[in-house]
Design a protein around this motif. Structure first.
Motif, mmCIF file in Angstrom:
data_model
loop_
_atom_site.group_PDB
_atom_site.id
_atom_site.type_symbol
_atom_site.label_atom_id
_atom_site.label_comp_id
_atom_site.label_asym_id
_atom_site.label_seq_id
_atom_site.Cartn_x
_atom_site.Cartn_y
_atom_site.Cartn_z
ATOM 1 N N LYS A 1 9.721 -3.166 5.052
ATOM 2 C CA LYS A 1 8.642 -2.736 5.434
ATOM 3 C C LYS A 1 7.891 -1.933 4.993
ATOM 4 O O LYS A 1 6.751 -1.092 4.975
ATOM 5 N N PHE A 2 8.871 -0.740 4.974
ATOM 6 C CA PHE A 2 8.099 1.145 4.400
ATOM 7 C C PHE A 2 9.497 1.558 3.901
ATOM 8 O O PHE A 2 10.510 0.614 4.021
ATOM 9 N N GLN A 3 9.019 2.138 2.824
ATOM 10 C CA GLN A 3 10.170 2.731 2.030
ATOM 11 C C GLN A 3 9.108 4.655 2.438
ATOM 12 O O GLN A 3 8.171 4.379 1.077
ATOM 13 N N SER A 4 10.501 5.301 1.628
ATOM 14 C CA SER A 4 9.973 6.097 1.439
ATOM 15 C C SER A 4 10.203 7.237 0.350
ATOM 16 O O SER A 4 11.251 6.560 -0.395
ATOM 17 N N VAL A 5 9.719 7.748 -0.315
ATOM 18 C CA VAL A 5 9.412 8.158 -2.052
ATOM 19 C C VAL A 5 9.850 9.936 -1.905
ATOM 20 O O VAL A 5 9.167 10.202 -1.884
ATOM 21 N N GLY B 1 0.296 -1.096 -0.388
ATOM 22 C CA GLY B 1 0.039 -0.216 0.244
ATOM 23 C C GLY B 1 0.718 1.442 0.066
ATOM 24 O O GLY B 1 1.656 1.524 -0.175
ATOM 25 N N ILE B 2 0.171 2.511 0.256
ATOM 26 C CA ILE B 2 0.858 3.464 -0.361
ATOM 27 C C ILE B 2 0.255 4.440 1.340
ATOM 28 O O ILE B 2 -1.091 4.981 0.995
ATOM 29 N N ALA B 3 0.937 4.649 2.365
ATOM 30 C CA ALA B 3 0.159 5.444 3.555
ATOM 31 C C ALA B 3 1.723 5.410 4.340
ATOM 32 O O ALA B 3 2.871 5.284 4.069
ATOM 33 N N LEU C 1 4.561 2.261 0.294
ATOM 34 C CA LEU C 1 5.142 3.063 0.279
ATOM 35 C C LEU C 1 4.731 3.999 0.798
ATOM 36 O O LEU C 1 3.690 4.950 1.062
ATOM 37 N N HIS C 2 5.703 6.125 1.030
ATOM 38 C CA HIS C 2 5.199 6.440 2.172
ATOM 39 C C HIS C 2 5.492 8.183 1.039
ATOM 40 O O HIS C 2 6.699 8.174 0.765
ATOM 41 N N VAL C 3 4.676 8.657 0.591
ATOM 42 C CA VAL C 3 4.995 9.708 -0.223
ATOM 43 C C VAL C 3 5.584 11.424 0.888
ATOM 44 O O VAL C 3 5.119 11.468 1.529
ATOM 45 N N ASP C 4 7.017 11.453 0.762
ATOM 46 C CA ASP C 4 7.814 12.277 0.939
ATOM 47 C C ASP C 4 7.289 13.551 1.084
ATOM 48 O O ASP C 4 8.231 14.169 0.161
#
Length: 362
Positions: free
Chosen positions: A339-343, A165-167, A178-181
């Motif tokens: 587990k988590f990746q910033s974009v 997901g994107i969260a 993914l996380h929109v930075d």
């Protein structure tokens, strides 16, 4: 379908999903299936027809045998879940949906979409979604936002279904995301403005009345403080994304007054408001970039059409979608994506260099 055909279809489906019957493999003939399940030909045929409808099985030329589909849904069907119809709420979600549709046309991945519960679980689209999950007719689920509305449902609890997901980092626990930075967006936007000598900066955020506005505002103010820029709370305003015309009036108010008393730089931090906000700017009679420099959020490859010249900084949506689909494939094959990746945000020029093309303007 009665219980026995369902059970036969479920067991054959499991043989396909587990790989015991790979794509292109021929199913045992009807007689063998009748013996295996101690069932009549009518019952076996009903089970096979159900698998054909689901996309797991195809019939050979001239009806000579049944085969596992070359592109069965558990390997090729990706479900993208939105909280609501993207055209109602979010340009980012709309671009994500459009890119998924295009990827489906250009690759062997097939995408379909779900547009939220809206507080109800007694709707046909939700029942269809649950049935797809239970029958493993999806390669994986991609959440375009958080998934609180699916707690306690097969959408989150059914084992064996890859989910990404994107969260934000605290959302979608246990699901690669993914996380929109946005902090990187503000950093790049401020660097553009400072490089042009702008010091009196206004920011127009987008939100709904129920959104938590504190984090995005904190990120913006932290980026401004790091560059020695004064934070004027009156020049940082939120507009309702469901009423983008309010951005037009807000910009006119922000830019009213003598040159020394009004902003000389403007960040449009929500692309839903760009058309209305830039129309309001044009109505003030100010010239960009002579009197005012504007930096606008973009979700590449789409750059929302603006009424005045703007610098665009934003996020590479095709790359995000490809990452999420790749993570689904990794999970399906037993891999472990992050587990988590910033974009991070990128500028329009960087996007052009990355793809050797000009972003589409709408």
């Amino acid at each position: 379908m009665s219980t026995l055909p369902k059970r036969i279809a479920r067991q054959l489906r499991q043989d396909i999903v587990s790989g015991r019957l790979p794509p292109g493999a021929r199913l045992p003939n009807r007689g063998a299936l009748c013996q295996r399940y101690d069932a009549s030909l009518v019952t076996v045929q009903a089970a096979v027809e159900d698998l054909i409808k689901e996309g797991f099985v195809t019939v050979g030329a001239r009806m000579r045998g049944s085969f596992v589909a070359a592109r069965p849904p558990h390997l090729h069907h990706y479900k993208l879940l939105f909280p609501c119809d993207p055209s109602v709420r979010s340009e980012f979600w709309r671009v994500l949906r459009d890119e998924a549709a295009q990827m489906g046309e250009e690759s062997d991945r097939e995408f379909s979409f779900f547009y939220g519960l809206d507080g109800h679980r007694d709707i046909e689209s939700y029942r269809d979604l649950v049935e797809e999950v239970r029958s493993e007719r999806v390669a994986g689920l991609i959440f375009a936002s958080g998934a609180l509305e699916f707690r306690g449902t097969p959408v989150l609890d059914q084992p064996g279904i890859p989910r990404v997901g994107i969260a934000a980092e605290y959302e979608l626990p246990g699901i690669p995301r993914l996380h929109v930075d946005y902090a990187s967006f503000f950093a790049k936007a401020l660097d553009v403005l400072v490089a042009q000598g702008r010091r009196r900066l206004a920011v127009l955020f987008g939100a709904t009345p129920t959104d938590d506005k504190s984090e995005v505002e904190r990120q913006c103010r932290a980026a401004m403080a790091a560059r020695g820029l004064e934070v004027n709370p009156l020049w940082q305003q939120f507009v309702d994304v469901r009423s983008p015309q309010s951005a037009r009036r807000c910009v006119r108010l922000l830019l009213h007054g003598p040159a020394d008393d009004r902003p000389d730089g403007l960040i449009l931090a929500d692309d839903n408001s760009i058309p209305a906000a830039t129309r309001g700017l044009r109505e003030t009679g100010l010239r960009t970039p002579h009197d005012l420099t504007v930096v606008a959020l973009a979700n590449f490859p789409v750059g929302i059409r603006a009424a005045v010249p703007v610098a665009r900084i934003g996020f590479d949506v095709p790359a995000m979608l490809n990452t999420l689909a790749t993570w689904v494939d990794q999970l399906r094959n037993g891999g472990k994506p992050p587990k988590f990746q910033s974009v991070p945000a990128i500028g329009e020029d960087e996007y052009r260099r990355r793809y050797n093309q000009r972003p589409e303007k709408r």
